[in-house]
Design a protein around this motif. Structure first.
Motif, PDB file in Angstrom:
ATOM      1  N   CYS A  59      19.529   5.006 -24.130  1.00  0.00           N
ATOM      2  CA  CYS A  59      18.365   5.869 -24.176  1.00  0.00           C
ATOM      3  C   CYS A  59      18.616   7.177 -24.902  1.00  0.00           C
ATOM      4  O   CYS A  59      17.816   8.094 -24.842  1.00  0.00           O
ATOM      5  CB  CYS A  59      17.898   6.186 -22.746  1.00  0.00           C
ATOM      6  SG  CYS A  59      17.356   4.722 -21.890  1.00  0.00           S
ATOM      7  N   GLN A  60      19.737   7.278 -25.566  1.00  0.00           N
ATOM      8  CA  GLN A  60      20.014   8.538 -26.252  1.00  0.00           C
ATOM      9  C   GLN A  60      19.477   8.535 -27.671  1.00  0.00           C
ATOM     10  O   GLN A  60      19.144   7.517 -28.228  1.00  0.00           O
ATOM     11  CB  GLN A  60      21.520   8.809 -26.261  1.00  0.00           C
ATOM     12  CG  GLN A  60      21.937   9.495 -24.973  1.00  0.00           C
ATOM     13  CD  GLN A  60      23.421   9.435 -24.764  1.00  0.00           C
ATOM     14  OE1 GLN A  60      24.168   8.974 -25.620  1.00  0.00           O
ATOM     15  NE2 GLN A  60      23.870   9.895 -23.606  1.00  0.00           N
ATOM     16  N   GLY A  61      19.385   9.713 -28.263  1.00  0.00           N
ATOM     17  CA  GLY A  61      18.861   9.790 -29.635  1.00  0.00           C
ATOM     18  C   GLY A  61      17.392  10.158 -29.614  1.00  0.00           C
ATOM     19  O   GLY A  61      16.533   9.335 -29.382  1.00  0.00           O
ATOM     20  N   LEU A  62      17.068  11.404 -29.827  1.00  0.00           N
ATOM     21  CA  LEU A  62      15.687  11.889 -29.798  1.00  0.00           C
ATOM     22  C   LEU A  62      14.874  11.345 -30.953  1.00  0.00           C
ATOM     23  O   LEU A  62      15.353  11.271 -32.075  1.00  0.00           O
ATOM     24  CB  LEU A  62      15.664  13.416 -29.895  1.00  0.00           C
ATOM     25  CG  LEU A  62      15.787  14.197 -28.592  1.00  0.00           C
ATOM     26  CD1 LEU A  62      15.964  15.668 -28.879  1.00  0.00           C
ATOM     27  CD2 LEU A  62      14.559  13.988 -27.725  1.00  0.00           C
ATOM     28  N   THR A  63      13.658  10.971 -30.670  1.00  0.00           N
ATOM     29  CA  THR A  63      12.739  10.644 -31.769  1.00  0.00           C
ATOM     30  C   THR A  63      11.940  11.906 -32.096  1.00  0.00           C
ATOM     31  O   THR A  63      11.944  12.868 -31.329  1.00  0.00           O
ATOM     32  CB  THR A  63      11.782   9.503 -31.398  1.00  0.00           C
ATOM     33  OG1 THR A  63      11.112   9.884 -30.198  1.00  0.00           O
ATOM     34  CG2 THR A  63      12.530   8.208 -31.176  1.00  0.00           C
ATOM     35  N   GLU A 115       9.871  14.637 -29.718  1.00  0.00           N
ATOM     36  CA  GLU A 115      10.003  14.324 -28.287  1.00  0.00           C
ATOM     37  C   GLU A 115      10.700  15.463 -27.568  1.00  0.00           C
ATOM     38  O   GLU A 115      11.701  15.973 -28.029  1.00  0.00           O
ATOM     39  CB  GLU A 115      10.850  13.066 -28.146  1.00  0.00           C
ATOM     40  CG  GLU A 115      10.268  12.046 -27.201  1.00  0.00           C
ATOM     41  CD  GLU A 115      11.163  10.825 -27.074  1.00  0.00           C
ATOM     42  OE1 GLU A 115      12.390  11.001 -27.062  1.00  0.00           O
ATOM     43  OE2 GLU A 115      10.646   9.705 -26.997  1.00  0.00           O
ATOM     44  N   GLN A 148      17.368  -5.956 -15.687  1.00  0.00           N
ATOM     45  CA  GLN A 148      16.108  -5.244 -15.863  1.00  0.00           C
ATOM     46  C   GLN A 148      15.270  -5.212 -14.591  1.00  0.00           C
ATOM     47  O   GLN A 148      15.185  -6.219 -13.879  1.00  0.00           O
ATOM     48  CB  GLN A 148      15.315  -5.993 -16.959  1.00  0.00           C
ATOM     49  CG  GLN A 148      14.081  -5.306 -17.445  1.00  0.00           C
ATOM     50  CD  GLN A 148      14.406  -4.115 -18.304  1.00  0.00           C
ATOM     51  OE1 GLN A 148      14.290  -2.980 -17.864  1.00  0.00           O
ATOM     52  NE2 GLN A 148      14.823  -4.364 -19.519  1.00  0.00           N
ATOM     53  N   LEU A 165      11.116  17.235 -23.244  1.00  0.00           N
ATOM     54  CA  LEU A 165      10.941  16.948 -21.832  1.00  0.00           C
ATOM     55  C   LEU A 165       9.470  16.948 -21.434  1.00  0.00           C
ATOM     56  O   LEU A 165       9.000  16.074 -20.712  1.00  0.00           O
ATOM     57  CB  LEU A 165      11.718  17.982 -20.995  1.00  0.00           C
ATOM     58  CG  LEU A 165      12.091  17.562 -19.576  1.00  0.00           C
ATOM     59  CD1 LEU A 165      12.928  16.298 -19.593  1.00  0.00           C
ATOM     60  CD2 LEU A 165      12.863  18.668 -18.884  1.00  0.00           C
ATOM     61  N   LEU A 218      25.855   2.760 -14.957  1.00  0.00           N
ATOM     62  CA  LEU A 218      24.757   3.699 -15.182  1.00  0.00           C
ATOM     63  C   LEU A 218      24.919   4.377 -16.538  1.00  0.00           C
ATOM     64  O   LEU A 218      23.957   4.521 -17.294  1.00  0.00           O
ATOM     65  CB  LEU A 218      24.711   4.744 -14.060  1.00  0.00           C
ATOM     66  CG  LEU A 218      23.530   5.713 -14.110  1.00  0.00           C
ATOM     67  CD1 LEU A 218      22.217   4.950 -14.049  1.00  0.00           C
ATOM     68  CD2 LEU A 218      23.603   6.705 -12.966  1.00  0.00           C
ATOM     69  N   GLU A 244      23.833   2.166 -19.344  1.00  0.00           N
ATOM     70  CA  GLU A 244      22.380   2.145 -19.515  1.00  0.00           C
ATOM     71  C   GLU A 244      21.858   3.416 -20.178  1.00  0.00           C
ATOM     72  O   GLU A 244      20.966   3.371 -21.018  1.00  0.00           O
ATOM     73  CB  GLU A 244      21.705   2.017 -18.155  1.00  0.00           C
ATOM     74  CG  GLU A 244      21.526   0.593 -17.713  1.00  0.00           C
ATOM     75  CD  GLU A 244      20.661   0.478 -16.483  1.00  0.00           C
ATOM     76  OE1 GLU A 244      21.030  -0.309 -15.595  1.00  0.00           O
ATOM     77  OE2 GLU A 244      19.629   1.166 -16.407  1.00  0.00           O
ATOM     78  N   MET A 245      22.430   4.541 -19.784  1.00  0.00           N
ATOM     79  CA  MET A 245      21.975   5.824 -20.330  1.00  0.00           C
ATOM     80  C   MET A 245      22.218   5.906 -21.830  1.00  0.00           C
ATOM     81  O   MET A 245      21.450   6.494 -22.579  1.00  0.00           O
ATOM     82  CB  MET A 245      22.713   6.983 -19.651  1.00  0.00           C
ATOM     83  CG  MET A 245      22.501   7.045 -18.177  1.00  0.00           C
ATOM     84  SD  MET A 245      20.934   7.806 -17.747  1.00  0.00           S
ATOM     85  CE  MET A 245      21.496   9.403 -17.195  1.00  0.00           C
ATOM     86  N   LEU A 304       7.567  13.911 -22.719  1.00  0.00           N
ATOM     87  CA  LEU A 304       7.955  12.695 -21.994  1.00  0.00           C
ATOM     88  C   LEU A 304       7.318  12.672 -20.623  1.00  0.00           C
ATOM     89  O   LEU A 304       6.879  11.631 -20.131  1.00  0.00           O
ATOM     90  CB  LEU A 304       9.479  12.607 -21.866  1.00  0.00           C
ATOM     91  CG  LEU A 304      10.232  12.163 -23.111  1.00  0.00           C
ATOM     92  CD1 LEU A 304      11.728  12.289 -22.888  1.00  0.00           C
ATOM     93  CD2 LEU A 304       9.897  10.737 -23.489  1.00  0.00           C
ATOM     94  N   HIS A 333      20.083  -0.592 -11.564  1.00  0.00           N
ATOM     95  CA  HIS A 333      19.763   0.802 -11.276  1.00  0.00           C
ATOM     96  C   HIS A 333      18.266   1.008 -11.323  1.00  0.00           C
ATOM     97  O   HIS A 333      17.615   0.564 -12.255  1.00  0.00           O
ATOM     98  CB  HIS A 333      20.406   1.711 -12.329  1.00  0.00           C
ATOM     99  CG  HIS A 333      21.895   1.631 -12.331  1.00  0.00           C
ATOM    100  ND1 HIS A 333      22.670   2.352 -11.468  1.00  0.00           N
ATOM    101  CD2 HIS A 333      22.738   0.887 -13.059  1.00  0.00           C
ATOM    102  CE1 HIS A 333      23.940   2.065 -11.686  1.00  0.00           C
ATOM    103  NE2 HIS A 333      24.013   1.174 -12.651  1.00  0.00           N
TER     104      HIS A 333
END
Lengths: 404, 68
Positions: free
Chosen positions: A45-49, A52, A260, A54, A38, A41-42, A57, A222
């Motif tokens: 997905c890190q690193g804000l554009t 962005e 996936q 909460l 897990l 995978e997380m 999103l 997951h």
């Protein structure tokens, strides 16, 4: 046959979240670390554009969900049973009980047919081999494609593989190999196309693919937000996918190689207890605690049929198709088995005989019979055939030979 | 820490939804026709539908016969 030695799987505290889980050995900036799947995978997905947060999103997520519904609805031009109006309806099902296997000391929770022979493995006893599990409840069992081994597991959170032997004196428990390790109960397991890999689903909300020989975690899946109760592999011709169903009311389709989640379906109103692919691999059926079974088509990406009746109020625990896909057998918690016409959506038969919940229904690989297992400690094997509506004679199953 | 993981979760969820929305779909009428076709093509091999000839049923009780 299985080797008796095995390499210990990496199971322990994750370097990122510190929870005890099966670990993947990866390299971060050339340093070896152990992360649970897990956390791996997380990381992607890190690193804000820019811009962005909460709230944005969440809005994007709601918008996407609506769009998904709209896209699916656009193609919903007809119901399955309408499309099947011209198909000749089925008449009466005549079944004959062929075997009633007693001898379990406890409730039958699951069964699996051996691919080539007419053997069954069920929760704690195999018809020709007996394997005693050290834990109280075996919730999952499966035959290896070669017929040389079985895998089972349950409340011990593990899936173990037992090589089978014709020597009745051999202590099979001694040869057992622990392959999978979850952080909650094992709900289902299945060998993939070979004896070398096992797919498992667990109360910890994940599914996982394991190498039998080394016990290594090859891929984990997951996406469920609650216990996963059932899984089924796509028929081999249609590629490397499988479907899982769980207590989050979702049925998810997964790509085995990438991990996936390809498609997700959430129309049931309660836990999904059982999932099974349609024989062509283009659809799958589910059985749920909401007392319905449903058919989802993968190419139309939506639910295409609901099998329900007002009089059926108990949950469906297990479903399976006949080999042409025309019949859906479903076992229910009210001790019955309902047989549905998959195309027309009607119930064509209701089978009685069990004295407690039907926990598992499996059609044999060659399609000649189906087996139902129950909390009444028995397994019943039945064959049957449908009389077409034009058939006016009653069928009897007598032979005209004289007996010595 | 928890808000960070909430964010990551939401991002994962958005990526997942984008993937699901982009799936190629066919009409239900076409899907239904193909399911139907499969059933009809394989119907005569389905022993639970058409039965098996009495002699070849592998589950029947074995009986011995004598010519009288």
């Amino acid at each position: 046959m299985c080797d008796h030695t095995f390499v210990a799987i990496t199971f322990g505290p994750c370097d990122s979240c510190t929870l005890n889980k099966p670990l993947m050995n990866i390299y971060l900036q050339n340093e070896p670390v152990n992360y649970c799947s897990l956390c791996v995978e997380m990381m992607a997905c890190q690193g804000l554009t820019q811009g962005e947060n909460l709230a944005s999103l969440k809005a994007e997520s709601e918008g996407l969900k609506l769009r998904l519904e709209e896209e699916r609805a656009k193609l919903h031009d007809v119901e399955l049973h309408q499309a099947a109006e011209k198909v000749e309806p089925l008449g009466q099902l005549v079944t004959k009980a062929r075997r009633s296997l007693k001898g379990h000391g406890n409730k039958v929770l699951c069964t699996d047919w051996c691919r080539d022979k007419r053997r069954l493995v069920s929760s704690s006893q195999v018809t020709e081999h007996a394997v005693t599990m050290p834990c109280t409840w075996v919730m999952a069992c499966a035959y290896a494609p070669s017929g040389c081994a079985i895998a089972c597991g349950g409340l011990d959170n593990k899936c173990s593989v037992y090589p089978l032997s014709l020597d009745k004196n051999e202590n099979l428990s001694a040869k057992k190999k622990s392959v999978a390790m979850h952080t909650n109960y094992l709900s289902a397991c299945s060998f993939t196309n070979s004896d070398m890999q096992i797919l498992t689903s667990s109360g910890d909300g994940t599914c996982a693919l394991w190498d039998v020989e080394s016990g290594q975690l090859l891929q984990s899946f997951h996406g469920h937000s609650a216990d996963v109760l059932s899984l089924d592999l796509a028929p081999s011709e249609t590629g490397n996918t499988f479907v899982s169903g769980g207590c989050d009311k979702k049925a998810n389709v997964w790509d085995m190689r990438s991990g996936q989640n390809i498609q997700s379906f959430e129309t049931h109103e309660s836990d999904i207890n059982s999932v099974k692919y349609y024989p062509s691999g283009d659809a799958f059926a589910t059985g749920s605690d909401d007392a319905t079974c449903r058919l989802y088509d993968l190419r139309a990406d939506r639910e295409v049929a609901i099998y329900s009746k007002e009089s059926i109020i108990f949950g469906a625990s297990s479903v399976d198709f006949s080999i042409s896909g025309r019949l859906l057998f479903a076992g229910y918690n009210d001790y019955t088995i309902n047989v549905w016409d998959v195309l027309k959506g009607t119930r064509v038969s209701i089978l009685f005989g069990h004295e407690n919940r039907v926990s598992t229904v499996r059609v044999s690989p060659d399609g000649t019979a189906f087996c139902s297992g129950s909390w009444d400690h028995t397994l019943r094997v039945r064959t049957g055939r449908y009389l077409s509506l034009s058939d006016t004679h009653t069928h009897t199953h007598t032979h005209t030979h004289s007996l010595t | 820490m928890s808000s960070n993981s909430n964010l990551t979760n939401m991002r994962r969820s958005v990526e997942q939804l984008k993937l699901e929305a982009s799936v190629e779909r066919i009409k239900v009428s076409q899907a239904a026709a193909e399911l139907q076709q499969y059933c009809l093509q394989n119907g005569n091999k389905d022993a639970l539908l058409v039965g098996v000839p009495a002699g070849s049923n592998p589950f029947r009780e074995p009986r011995s016969c004598v010519l009288v």
